[in-house]
Design a protein around this motif. Structure first.
Motif, short mmCIF file in Angstrom:
data_model
loop_
_atom_site.label_atom_id
_atom_site.label_comp_id
_atom_site.label_asym_id
_atom_site.label_seq_id
_atom_site.Cartn_x
_atom_site.Cartn_y
_atom_site.Cartn_z
N UNK A 22 -10.37 7.42 12.94
CA UNK A 22 -9.50 6.31 13.33
C UNK A 22 -9.26 6.26 14.83
N UNK A 23 -9.83 7.21 15.56
CA UNK A 23 -9.54 7.35 16.98
C UNK A 23 -10.39 6.40 17.82
N UNK A 24 -10.14 5.13 17.61
CA UNK A 24 -10.78 4.08 18.40
C UNK A 24 -9.80 2.93 18.48
N UNK A 25 -9.95 2.04 19.44
CA UNK A 25 -8.97 0.97 19.60
C UNK A 25 -8.84 0.09 18.36
N UNK A 26 -7.62 -0.26 18.04
CA UNK A 26 -7.33 -1.23 16.99
C UNK A 26 -5.97 -1.82 17.32
N UNK A 27 -5.56 -2.82 16.59
CA UNK A 27 -4.28 -3.45 16.87
C UNK A 27 -3.14 -2.48 16.57
N UNK A 28 -2.01 -2.61 17.26
CA UNK A 28 -0.96 -1.60 17.16
C UNK A 28 -0.01 -1.81 15.98
N UNK A 29 0.89 -0.85 15.84
CA UNK A 29 1.93 -0.84 14.82
C UNK A 29 1.30 -0.80 13.43
#
Length: 331
Positions: A22-29
């Motif tokens: 999961x350690x890649x950019x994605x949308x927050x919260x």
């Protein structure tokens, strides 16, 4: 050889792998792809529509779930030794803005309809007393005992009759499912909300609030944010939970923990205060006997003057359980 708590267990390797993935950019919260997957995964697991939200702790999960059922002037009927009463530092009153816990008796830290009725019968003075708004039960209980499906149905019927919400503290829900051997839906019974525990069972720092009344999910989202539990990188919590659901790791881990406890129970005989059903054991022991076991390298908690608590976990070594069991038998 540690038998202190399943909170002391290591994190399952698949959880670490999932967090790394999961350690890649994605949308927050909670707008990321992994967090959006939770509702469908838990709906499939329970066979009924539900909403699932991650939080970091079981205390937050319990309190946020109860906050959907209880007004500030109301109360929650729970066992006098329930975790929300004994081990959460007043968090229910804090999250529920002053709502009260209404304490009930019950064998093995379990409640029956009669136990609940005994509390309700004392609420007779209208606005001068705190009214009950919900019931909270623990699966498995603080003494490691499980509610059978028929027991849950009876409590659910009472809750419905008295218009009370029904919450389940499922810190060791997986162990209860493993012990009963039935589907998750039966082990949860007719509850409105469930705190599904993962940290004790191989997770690192993620629990799930399961809402079977999905309309309450939006309320929990607001209150989760207000309580400081909306993590900006929530995908790492979702990753942990999804990893545990994959290939039923949550259930495999719970079975392993229960089996490790069964080995010790088999050697403990009439020292057992309660029958072994999950991964918790309460064993009668004198101060001298406790010291003798600690001298042999065993770590555990003193529960009270009469007994100790022994807890196994998913990574407990069977040889350690066998050593402890034989050491107890030799006392």
């Amino acid at each position: 050889m540690q038998f202190l708590s399943d909170n002391a267990a290591p994190v399952h390797p698949k959880v670490w792998e999932a967090m790394q993935a999961a350690d890649s950019p994605d949308t927050p919260y909670d707008t990321d792809a992994l967090s959006r997957e939770l509702d469908a995964r838990f709906t499939a697991l329970f066979g009924r529509e539900c909403a699932a939200l991650w939080v970091a702790t079981g205390t937050a999960a319990n309190c946020l779930a109860l906050a959907t059922m209880v007004e500030p002037h109301g109360g929650v009927i729970c066992h006098r030794e329930a975790h929300i009463e004994m081990d959460e530092c007043g968090a229910p009153g804090f999250y529920l803005h002053g709502a009260k816990l209404l304490l009930a008796e019950g064998e093995g830290a379990k409640l029956t309809p009669a136990d609940i009725d005994a509390v309700l019968a004392g609420i007779t003075r209208g606005v001068h007393q705190v009214p009950a708004h919900a019931i909270s039960i623990t699966q498995a209980s603080e003494y490691g005992l499980v509610y059978r499906p028929e027991e849950l149905v009876a409590i659910g019927a009472l809750a419905k009759e008295r218009n009370l919400g029904l919450h389940m503290d499922g810190a060791r829900f997986a162990n209860a499912v493993a012990a009963l051997g039935g589907p998750a839906m039966e082990v949860a019974g007719p509850v409105d909300a469930l705190s599904f525990g993962f940290v004790k069972n191989g997770g690192m720092g993620a629990e799930a609030v399961i809402l079977f009344d999905t309309e309450k999910a939006e309320l929990v989202r607001w209150r989760r944010k207000r309580a400081g539990h909306l993590q900006s990188k929530g995908r790492y919590l979702a990753a942990q939970i999804l990893a545990m659901l994959d290939d039923e790791i949550w259930l495999q881990n719970a079975r392993a923990a229960n089996d490790a406890a069964k080995i010790i129970a088999g050697e403990s005989g009439d020292r057992l205060v309660h029958p072994q059903q999950i991964n918790e054991l309460f064993v009668r022991m004198t101060a001298e006997e406790r010291a003798a076991l600690r001298d042999q390298g065993f770590a555990f908690y003193d529960w009270d003057d009469a007994c100790v608590r022994l807890v196994t976990h998913w990574a407990s070594k069977h040889e350690d359980s066998e050593k402890l069991g034989k050491a107890i038998a030799a006392l």
